[in-house]
Design a protein around this motif. Structure first.
Motif, PDB file in Angstrom:
ATOM      1  N   PRO A 280       0.831  -1.208   0.000  1.00 30.65           N
ATOM      2  CA  PRO A 280       0.000   0.000   0.000  1.00 30.65           C
ATOM      3  C   PRO A 280       0.865   1.257   0.000  1.00 30.65           C
ATOM      4  CG  PRO A 280       0.073  -0.957   2.199  1.00 30.65           C
ATOM      5  CD  PRO A 280       0.801  -1.903   1.295  1.00 30.65           C
ATOM      6  N   VAL A 281       0.307   2.335  -0.484  1.00 26.22           N
ATOM      7  CA  VAL A 281       0.961   3.642  -0.410  1.00 26.22           C
ATOM      8  C   VAL A 281      -0.106   4.670  -0.057  1.00 26.22           C
ATOM      9  CG1 VAL A 281       0.711   4.048  -2.912  1.00 26.22           C
ATOM     10  CG2 VAL A 281       2.447   5.297  -1.634  1.00 26.22           C
ATOM     11  N   PHE A 282       0.269   5.633   0.784  1.00 25.48           N
ATOM     12  CA  PHE A 282      -0.650   6.691   1.213  1.00 25.48           C
ATOM     13  C   PHE A 282      -0.109   8.013   0.685  1.00 25.48           C
ATOM     14  CE2 PHE A 282      -1.082   3.203   4.122  1.00 25.48           C
ATOM     15  CZ  PHE A 282      -2.430   3.143   4.401  1.00 25.48           C
ATOM     16  N   LYS A 283      -0.969   8.747  -0.039  1.00 27.13           N
ATOM     17  CA  LYS A 283      -0.524   9.978  -0.695  1.00 27.13           C
ATOM     18  C   LYS A 283      -0.841  11.182   0.193  1.00 27.13           C
ATOM     19  CE  LYS A 283      -2.230   7.657  -4.756  1.00 27.13           C
ATOM     20  NZ  LYS A 283      -3.409   7.592  -5.599  1.00 27.13           N
ATOM     21  N   ASN A 284       0.102  12.109   0.242  1.00 27.62           N
ATOM     22  CA  ASN A 284      -0.124  13.342   0.994  1.00 27.62           C
ATOM     23  C   ASN A 284       0.816  14.415   0.472  1.00 27.62           C
ATOM     24  OD1 ASN A 284      -0.919  15.172   3.107  1.00 27.62           O
ATOM     25  ND2 ASN A 284       1.018  14.718   4.082  1.00 27.62           N
ATOM     26  N   GLY A 285       0.505  14.954  -0.678  1.00 29.80           N
ATOM     27  CA  GLY A 285       1.340  16.025  -1.215  1.00 29.80           C
ATOM     28  C   GLY A 285       2.791  15.593  -1.311  1.00 29.80           C
ATOM     29  N   ARG A 286       3.659  16.338  -0.613  1.00 32.99           N
ATOM     30  CA  ARG A 286       5.100  16.051  -0.670  1.00 32.99           C
ATOM     31  C   ARG A 286       5.444  14.745   0.023  1.00 32.99           C
ATOM     32  NH1 ARG A 286       8.074  19.833   2.535  1.00 32.99           N
ATOM     33  NH2 ARG A 286       6.295  19.970   3.914  1.00 32.99           N
ATOM     34  N   HIS A 287       4.643  14.368   1.032  1.00 27.25           N
ATOM     35  CA  HIS A 287       5.011  13.258   1.911  1.00 27.25           C
ATOM     36  C   HIS A 287       4.242  11.998   1.550  1.00 27.25           C
ATOM     37  CE1 HIS A 287       7.100  16.281   4.043  1.00 27.25           C
ATOM     38  NE2 HIS A 287       6.110  16.715   4.778  1.00 27.25           N
ATOM     39  N   ARG A 288       4.895  11.135   0.801  1.00 33.15           N
ATOM     40  CA  ARG A 288       4.270   9.860   0.426  1.00 33.15           C
ATOM     41  C   ARG A 288       4.681   8.818   1.456  1.00 33.15           C
ATOM     42  NH1 ARG A 288       5.906   5.754  -4.026  1.00 33.15           N
ATOM     43  NH2 ARG A 288       7.931   6.553  -3.448  1.00 33.15           N
ATOM     44  N   VAL A 289       3.687   8.116   2.014  1.00 31.50           N
ATOM     45  CA  VAL A 289       3.980   7.057   2.981  1.00 31.50           C
ATOM     46  C   VAL A 289       4.007   5.742   2.210  1.00 31.50           C
ATOM     47  CG1 VAL A 289       3.320   5.995   5.177  1.00 31.50           C
ATOM     48  CG2 VAL A 289       2.700   8.379   4.722  1.00 31.50           C
ATOM     49  N   TRP A 290       5.161   5.077   2.162  1.00 24.35           N
ATOM     50  CA  TRP A 290       5.279   3.865   1.365  1.00 24.35           C
ATOM     51  C   TRP A 290       6.180   2.873   2.089  1.00 24.35           C
ATOM     52  CZ3 TRP A 290       9.736   2.163  -1.523  1.00 24.35           C
ATOM     53  CH2 TRP A 290      10.876   2.954  -1.332  1.00 24.35           C
ATOM     54  N   GLY A 291       6.462   1.720   1.441  1.00 26.13           N
ATOM     55  CA  GLY A 291       7.360   0.725   2.009  1.00 26.13           C
ATOM     56  C   GLY A 291       6.809   0.114   3.290  1.00 26.13           C
ATOM     57  N   LEU A 292       7.712  -0.296   4.184  1.00 22.26           N
ATOM     58  CA  LEU A 292       7.295  -0.956   5.418  1.00 22.26           C
ATOM     59  C   LEU A 292       6.511  -0.014   6.334  1.00 22.26           C
ATOM     60  CD1 LEU A 292      10.272  -3.286   6.419  1.00 22.26           C
ATOM     61  CD2 LEU A 292       8.039  -3.926   5.528  1.00 22.26           C
ATOM     62  N   THR A 293       6.773   1.297   6.244  1.00 19.41           N
ATOM     63  CA  THR A 293       5.991   2.252   7.045  1.00 19.41           C
ATOM     64  C   THR A 293       4.523   2.196   6.629  1.00 19.41           C
ATOM     65  OG1 THR A 293       7.924   3.688   7.276  1.00 19.41           O
ATOM     66  CG2 THR A 293       5.777   4.678   7.731  1.00 19.41           C
TER      67      THR A 293
END
Length: 211
Positions: A185-198
């Motif tokens: 999964p990946v979570f989008k938030n403008g500049r800050h993309r949350v990806w990988g194990l996080t």
């Protein structure tokens, strides 16, 4: 280094995520995972822990993240992460590791009583066992963060209403050579993309916390 946030008004169901009843339910759901972190279960690469930090921002339920310093060595510099790191020999358990790392990276002391429990183990590419420790910090406004500039570029929050919005979620497909390997999964938030194990730890935490 100020804690910034992305927030929008949460529906009542999401506000219940931080209620005492939901906390009790989550603690019960997490309790069977403790034995997965018994000594010797981690394998040759050892273990690490991250503090998956629930909080509230102006009353809105949220998660707290760090932006790793772009000066750090390795592949994950400049990435969004939860505070965390490798277990020290002096740490009694993975919970103590996560709380110590939060103190070293964020400059705040999180009481052990704030910890709800530990999610099932994750493993990074090297095979290291990673323990996502779920804690509720309370109102983020009550904290005076003092991030370690060698490790943390920014502290910010994302509300549950933002994270649960399908428009802010996606998936990354990984390949091994020419073949499909896995999807995260990946979570989008403008500049800050949350990806990988996080993103994996966040996804599991959301499944737990949002009834």
């Amino acid at each position: 280094h100020q804690a910034s946030s992305s927030s929008s008004s949460s529906p009542p169901a999401l506000r219940e995520c931080l209620s005492a009843q939901n906390e009790s339910r989550c603690r019960r759901a997490l309790s069977p995972n403790g034995p997965l972190y018994e000594p010797g279960a981690e394998g040759p690469r050892g273990r690490a822990a991250v503090l998956v930090s629930l909080c509230s921002v102006r009353g809105e339920p949220a998660f707290l993240f760090t932006l790793r310093s772009s000066r750090l060595p390795g592949r994950h510099k400049g990435d969004v992460s939860f505070a965390g790191g490798k277990q020290d020999p002096a740490d009694r358990d993975v919970v103590e590791t996560a709380l110590r790392e939060a103190r070293e990276e964020l400059g705040v002391t999180v009481a052990p009583g704030c910890v709800w429990g530990v999610l099932k183990p994750l493993r990074d590419r090297s095979g290291m066992m990673i323990a996502p420790v779920v804690a509720h910090l309370g109102p983020v406004e009550a904290f005076s963060f003092n991030p370690n500039p060698a490790e943390v570029e920014e502290i910010f929050t994302l509300t549950l209403s933002h994270l649960c919005d399908p428009a802010n979620r996606g998936y990354t497909h990984f390949r091994a050579g020419a073949r499909y390997a896995y999807t995260l999964p990946v979570f989008k938030n403008g500049r800050h993309r949350v990806w990988g194990l996080t993103a994996v730890a966040l996804d599991e935490a959301l499944k737990l916390v949002v009834p």
